[in-house]
Design an enzyme around this catalytic site. Structure first.
Site: not given
Length: 282
Positions: A176, A189
């Site tokens: 990400s 995350y």
């Protein structure tokens, strides 16, 4: 389909269902032309029922690969992904289970190999996120769930798949943009996504002698079921990018095709940044 700058207000519970999204994400461009880049290949994709995973499955199928996908509970989405893959003239094996369970990961790879006779491409993609503005609000349970879903299965899947991958086999890992620039409301995350970057680079070094390549994609804001299942306000999602909008899964999946094919034969340990123009370190 058009690519909207703003999305209508909507909310779901995790893991999210693609068929309930408004608008439904674009899976593949109508003018995307397959050219047998993955002819006769077998691709195994976690989180392949929707979002980026679904788009990757359909793109791979259009390029000639048979598909196996892991999903948790989204039966309707998984069934539709299977239909989309079969529409491309390829097979799609559905494997329902929880990637947090090591035993299931091993059994899923085994089932893929039994069904197709092997595996050539492994895409680690499944993930969860639970926004919290303060570290004090991240419970131990949430911390365990995020790491056990987002990074532990990468180890389990690779260990199970590796004995079946031959020379020129490929692992592709989904990280990400948050791994590179951080995220104040996605601390756990983004930490797992940073771990995925290091995992990818280290595994690439480990497997180089076997002629197995390991690369990854680090998406920015992409319109997937995880978004309305995560955030209360999605109307401005992705508007802070240089391109001024969120991306569609159809705009990310071709990066996976590139990394899965011989077009990227001189790449390993690398990440492609499909993020709407955000400049990040390598």
């Amino acid at each position: 389909m058009g690519k909207p700058d703003k999305f209508p207000e909507q909310s779901q519970k995790q893991p999210g269902k693609e068929h309930k999204m408004n608008p439904v994400p674009e899976v593949i461009r109508k003018n995307y032309q397959g050219s047998d880049k993955l002819k006769n290949k077998i691709a195994f994709i976690t989180g392949g029922d929707s979002g980026i995973g679904r788009s990757v499955a359909v793109h791979f199928a259009r390029e000639g690969a048979n598909i196996a996908i892991i999903y948790v509970e989204e039966n309707e989405d998984a069934k539709h992904t299977k239909e989309l893959v079969e529409k491309e003239g390829k097979q799609c094996l559905l494997l329902q289970g929880d990637v947090k369970e090591k035993k299931f990961c091993k059994e899923a790879i085994k089932k893929c190999v039994e069904t197709y006779g092997g595996v050539d491409i492994v895409v680690n993609n499944a993930a969860v996120q639970f926004p919290k503005d303060n570290i004090e609000d991240i419970s131990e349970e949430q911390l365990h769930t995020t790491f056990q879903t987002n990074i532990y299965p990468y180890f389990h899947i690779v260990k199970a798949a590796l004995p079946h991958l031959k020379e020129k086999g490929v692992f592709i890992n989904t990280a990400s943009v948050t791994a590179y620039r951080g995220s104040g409301h996605l601390l756990d995350y983004s930490s797992t996504k940073g771990a995925i970057v290091t995992f990818t680079r280290s595994l690439a070094k480990m497997l180089a002698e076997k002629k197995i390549r390991v690369n990854g994609v680090a998406p920015g804001p992409i319109w997937t079921p995880l978004i309305p299942a995560t955030f209360n306000n999605v109307s401005d999602f992705g508007q802070d990018t240089l391109l001024g909008r969120a991306g569609q899964p159809s705009e990310v999946a071709p990066a996976y095709v590139f990394l899965a094919s011989e077009d990227s034969s001189y790449m390993t340990g690398q990440f492609l940044h499909v993020n709407g123009g955000e400049l990040v370190g390598a």
